[in-house]
Design a protein around this motif. Structure first.
Motif, PDB file in Angstrom:
ATOM      1  N   LEU A  13      45.971  32.260  47.128  1.00  0.00           N
ATOM      2  CA  LEU A  13      44.968  33.110  47.774  1.00  0.00           C
ATOM      3  C   LEU A  13      45.569  33.842  48.973  1.00  0.00           C
ATOM      4  CD1 LEU A  13      41.921  33.911  47.929  1.00  0.00           C
ATOM      5  CD2 LEU A  13      41.653  31.995  49.502  1.00  0.00           C
ATOM      6  N   LYS A  16      48.059  36.629  47.982  1.00  0.00           N
ATOM      7  CA  LYS A  16      47.392  37.822  47.438  1.00  0.00           C
ATOM      8  C   LYS A  16      46.738  38.637  48.541  1.00  0.00           C
ATOM      9  CE  LYS A  16      48.626  37.011  43.305  1.00  0.00           C
ATOM     10  NZ  LYS A  16      49.785  37.725  42.803  1.00  0.00           N
ATOM     11  N   THR A  81      45.961  43.718  41.034  1.00  0.00           N
ATOM     12  CA  THR A  81      45.487  42.436  41.548  1.00  0.00           C
ATOM     13  C   THR A  81      44.195  42.667  42.324  1.00  0.00           C
ATOM     14  OG1 THR A  81      47.747  41.638  41.752  1.00  0.00           O
ATOM     15  CG2 THR A  81      46.082  40.453  42.987  1.00  0.00           C
ATOM     16  N   LEU A  83      40.669  40.524  44.150  1.00  0.00           N
ATOM     17  CA  LEU A  83      40.052  39.272  44.600  1.00  0.00           C
ATOM     18  C   LEU A  83      38.615  39.542  45.014  1.00  0.00           C
ATOM     19  CD1 LEU A  83      42.807  38.007  47.067  1.00  0.00           C
ATOM     20  CD2 LEU A  83      42.243  36.963  44.883  1.00  0.00           C
ATOM     21  N   ALA A 129      36.775  31.806  45.346  1.00  0.00           N
ATOM     22  CA  ALA A 129      37.464  33.072  45.142  1.00  0.00           C
ATOM     23  C   ALA A 129      37.660  33.280  43.649  1.00  0.00           C
ATOM     24  CB  ALA A 129      38.818  33.065  45.854  1.00  0.00           C
ATOM     25  N   TYR A 131      39.710  35.838  40.935  1.00  0.00           N
ATOM     26  CA  TYR A 131      40.819  36.779  40.953  1.00  0.00           C
ATOM     27  C   TYR A 131      41.103  37.331  39.562  1.00  0.00           C
ATOM     28  CZ  TYR A 131      43.568  32.954  39.037  1.00  0.00           C
ATOM     29  OH  TYR A 131      44.026  31.955  38.236  1.00  0.00           O
ATOM     30  N   ASP A 133      44.569  39.235  37.993  1.00  0.00           N
ATOM     31  CA  ASP A 133      45.953  39.494  38.378  1.00  0.00           C
ATOM     32  C   ASP A 133      46.795  39.762  37.140  1.00  0.00           C
ATOM     33  OD1 ASP A 133      48.384  39.650  39.684  1.00  0.00           O
ATOM     34  OD2 ASP A 133      48.514  37.508  40.103  1.00  0.00           O
TER      35      ASP A 133
END
Length: 165
Positions: A13, A16, A81, A83, A129, A131, A133
């Motif tokens: 985390l 990123k 990417t 988030l 979170a 994500y 990616d």
């Protein structure tokens, strides 16, 4: 990703977020309207909390004082990417923490620096979170999408997962 050790999830985390630095902070005002604005990330600490400098008298402070559930998003289209982070916001008026997190760029927004009486910290206690990616360049992604369209195969969007903190 949620089966990996918490320390590994936090490092993922943090890495990123540090690649992007600028987030969109999404709050809800008293009329239940959604409000988003860009924020420069000051830090992601060892517990996964996200820290921002802010003006104590700003609309975002009013909004998190009314409804402290927020969403923070980060987007890095160059690396594909993304988030989306759910958390709880709180104000922290801690001059020592401010000194620790201070960056000269913040002076552009607070010309009086750490002596600015309006300066405070906004802490986001991260709960979850999500994500996406693909970790590929735009050219590679474009090629993979084109290949999938030509061959009829499903496009592989890369990694997607959730991190529980």
């Amino acid at each position: 990703m949620s089966t990996e050790p918490k320390a590994d999830q936090l490092k993922f985390l943090k890495d990123k977020i540090e690649d992007v630095r600028i987030a969109m902070l999404v709050t809800v005002n008293q009329n239940h309207e959604i409000h988003a604005r860009p924020m420069g990330t000051a830090d992601v600490d060892a517990q996964g909390n996200i820290w921002f400098f802010t003006n104590e008298y700003s609309s975002k402070v009013d909004e998190v004082s009314h409804e402290n559930k927020v969403v923070v998003t980060y987007s890095n289209p160059n690396n594909n990417t993304y988030l989306s982070i759910k958390g709880t916001a709180s104000l922290v008026d801690d001059r020592e923490k401010m000194k620790q997190l201070w960056n000269p760029i913040i002076k552009a927004f607070f010309p009086d620096g750490l002596d600015d009486p309006k300066l405070t910290l906004l802490k986001i206690d991260t709960q979850e979170a999500e994500y996406w990616d693909s970790n590929s360049s735009k050219m590679v992604v474009g090629f993979q999408m084109l290949k999938a369209a030509i061959t009829g195969e499903k496009y592989d969007q890369g990694d997607h997962g959730k991190i529980q903190l």
